[in-house]
Design an enzyme around this catalytic site. Sequence first.
Site, PDB file in Angstrom:
ATOM      1  N   ASP A   1       9.582   5.426 -10.530  1.00  0.00           N
ATOM      2  CA  ASP A   1       9.087   6.038 -11.706  1.00  0.00           C
ATOM      3  C   ASP A   1      10.073   7.375 -12.043  1.00  0.00           C
ATOM      4  OD1 ASP A   1       7.219   3.862 -12.013  1.00  0.00           O
ATOM      5  OD2 ASP A   1       5.525   5.611 -11.074  1.00  0.00           O
TER       6      ASP A   1
ATOM      7  N   LYS B   1      -0.776  -4.343  -3.190  1.00  0.00           N
ATOM      8  CA  LYS B   1      -2.019  -3.643  -2.530  1.00  0.00           C
ATOM      9  C   LYS B   1      -2.314  -2.800  -3.158  1.00  0.00           C
ATOM     10  CE  LYS B   1      -4.881  -2.175   1.501  1.00  0.00           C
ATOM     11  NZ  LYS B   1      -4.071  -0.777   0.821  1.00  0.00           N
TER      12      LYS B   1
ATOM     13  N   SER C   1       0.911  -1.271  -0.322  1.00  0.00           N
ATOM     14  CA  SER C   1       0.349  -0.012   0.087  1.00  0.00           C
ATOM     15  C   SER C   1       1.290   1.294   0.322  1.00  0.00           C
ATOM     16  CB  SER C   1      -0.587   0.102   0.902  1.00  0.00           C
ATOM     17  OG  SER C   1      -2.207   0.994   0.785  1.00  0.00           O
TER      18      SER C   1
END
Length: 726
Positions: free
Chosen positions: A479, A493, A468
Amino acid sequence: MGQKLIGFVLAVAAALQGARADTELAYPPLLKPAVQEAKAARLAADLLSRYHYKAVPLDDALSGKVFDQYLKSLDPEKLYFLQSDIDRLAVDRNRLDDAILTEDLRAPFAIFNLYERRAVERMAFARSLLAKGFDFERNETLMIDRKDQPWPATEADSLELWRKRVKNDWLRLKLAGQDDAAIRKVLDKRYDNAARRLGKISSADAFQAFMNAYTTAIEPHTNYLGPRAAENFDIAMRLSLVGIGAVLTEIDGYITIRELVAGGPASVSGQLKVGDRIVGVGQGAAGPMEDVVGWRLDDTVALIRGTMASTVRLDVLPADGGPDASIKTVVLVRNTITVQDSAAKAKVYSVTTGEGKRLVGVITLPSFYEDVAAMQKGDKDYRSAARDVARLLLDLKAQKVEAVLMDLRNNGGGSLREAVELTGLFLGKVPVVQTRDAKGDITVAKNVDTGLAWSGPLGVLINRGSASASEIFAAAVQDYGRGLVIGEPSFGKGTVQTVASLDRIARNATPVFGDLKMTVAQFFRVNGGTTQLRGVTPDIRYPASGDEAQFGESSYGNALPWTRIKAADYASVGDISTQLPRLLAWHESRVRRDRDYQGLLEDVAKAQDLRKNNVISLNEGVRRKERAAQEKRLAAMLGGAETGTTPGTESALADDGLQFNERKLDKDLAARKTRDAVNDVLLNEAVNILSDSVALREGKSQMSASASATRPVVVKALLGKGSSDQ
C-alpha cells in the site's frame, strides 16, 4: 432436554453393542468427561456468546453445525463411520448445546467412543488382509480425497475402501524395493500401532476435539486450547522453554533422541547422543523413576520439562545397544532452551550480473513471535520477531547488501504488535493497519516504537501459507509502495484473536480449564480494504502450488466476508508500478530458460491433474512408470543444484512408503539434509527479481542485470540473535 440427552447416550450405547461383536478385538476403554472439562465448556460458551466478534447464541441451530464439524474433524475422509452410524447419531444433532449448557458431556464423548471403536475394527481388518497379499496386475484405482463423498452405506462398502487403502500401502513399499515378507512386517506393525495409539487417547484429547468442533463451527480461527496445548502455544510465541535441550520422537514404542540442541544441558553433558532411547524419567536427585516405555510422546515430554535449575534423571538405553543392553542413568539440570529453528535467520546471496556481483540479503521469518511475559517483567533483552530482524538488518548492512528480501512463506502469523513494529523497521513511524471490533469501533495501529532500519530496495516473498500478521506486513509494504510483493496470493485471514485464560477467569491457582483463542476484531489495510478471503495479491505472481479452494480462508464455509472501510490517513513513500513492466518481462524471459523453474511448472500441472482426477492407479506397471518419471525429475533437481550431493541421492527423496516413525533415524536425518539442500527455485527467482529492481533504480533499464538463469549463491548465513555465523 435432559431426558433427550439420556436417550441419545442410550442410543449410542446400543450402537456400540450392535457394532461388530468381536471379543478378540482390543477396544480402548470408554472415555468419560471429567468434571473440570464440563465446567470449562460452559465457561467457554459464556465467553463466546458474549465477546466473540461474530457472537452467536449457543442454540439448536449452532448445535447442528457443531455436530457436523465434530464428525468432520474425527473422520474427514469418511473412512470409519457408516451411514447407519450417522443416522443413529443424527437423532440428537441439535442437542449438543444442551450438553454444554447443562455440563453433561456424555453425548459428545459417546460419539468419540464410537469413532474409536470403528477405527479399531478398521485396523483389525487391515491386518487381516496381509496374509494373502494382492494382485497388482488388476486395473483398480483408489480415490485420493473422499471428504465430499457419502459415508459408506454398509460394512461391506467400508471394508472395500480399506482393502484398496491397504493395497496402496503395500504397493508403495513394493515400489520402494521391499519384498513381501518385509512389507507384511511393516504394515502389520503399522496397523497394530495405530490401534494401540487409540488406546492412549485420553478424555482430555476427546474434550479438545469436541471443543474445537464447537469453536470452529462459529468461525474458523477460534480455538480451544487445553492446559498442555496452551503451554505449547506459549512456547511457540516466546521461542523458549525450560528443559534439557533435546528434540524427541517416538520410534517402536521408545522415546528417542532425534536432535540435541547446541548449548543445552543434554548436549553439554556429553552423555547423550542422537538415537539414544529414554526408558525412565525421575524427578530430583532421588525421586522415583517412572517407566516411560510405550508412553505417548507428549506425556514423556511433560515429565522431562520442568522449572529452571531443577534436576531430572533419565534412564537411557544407548542407541547402539539392543533391548537387553545396560541402561545408564543421566542426571541433568534443566535450563532455558531457545527454539532457534523457529527464529528469524538471514543469508546473503551473491547474484552474478553483467557488471559484476550484487549482494541481496534474505531474512526468513517463520512466525511473528514475542515473549510477552519477559517484556512485561521488564527484561530488556526479551525475544521478539521485530527485535531479531532489526539485529539481522544491522548485520546485512555490515555485509553491504544492496537489497533485502523478507521470506514470509508459510508464516501463519502471530503477534499483531510484532507485525506493526516489524513494518516500522522498513517504513518508520507510520500507520500500519486498522482494526474494527465487534462494536464497530475502528482503531488505527501506528508504529511508534521502532525506527527505520532499512531504507533500501525491499521485497516480500509470500505463498498461500502466509497468513494474518504476514499479510498485514505484506499489505502495508504494498500500500505504501515501499517494495515488491512476490509469490502466490496469501491465505486471506483478516481477523484478530486474543487468548483468554479460562483458569484466570475462574481464579484457579492450578491450570485445569485451558485457554480460549477467540476472534475479537477484523483488521483492514491502510487503504481501507481487507485481506479477509482475498489475501494479498502479489505484484509479481508465481504459479499456485496448491488448490486454493481447499486451502486458505476461502475454503471455510463460515469465514467472515470481504468488506471495506474508510482509508487511514497515510501517504505513499514510493511507486513500484513504473518498474513492474520491465521486471515482469525480465522475470518471464529468465524463467523460460530456467530448467528447474520449468520443472516446477510441470510438477504443479501434474499435481493439479491429480487433484482433478482424484484417483491413483493400483496397477504396478502404471505406478512404476510414474515413479520412474518422479525419480528422473528428482535427479534433475539434485544434479543441477550446487549442493554437493552425490549421484543417486534422489532415492533419499523418492517415496519409500514409510511413515515418519518407521524409518531408521540415521536415514531419516540424511533424507532431511538432502531435502534442505534441494534448490529453492522460487526463492532464487525472487532474489533475481530484487536484483533487477536494484538495477532499475540505478538506471540500467535496457538489459536485465541478472538476465541469465544462473542461481544466486549463498555467501554468508546469519543468526537472528547475536549476529554470529552458522
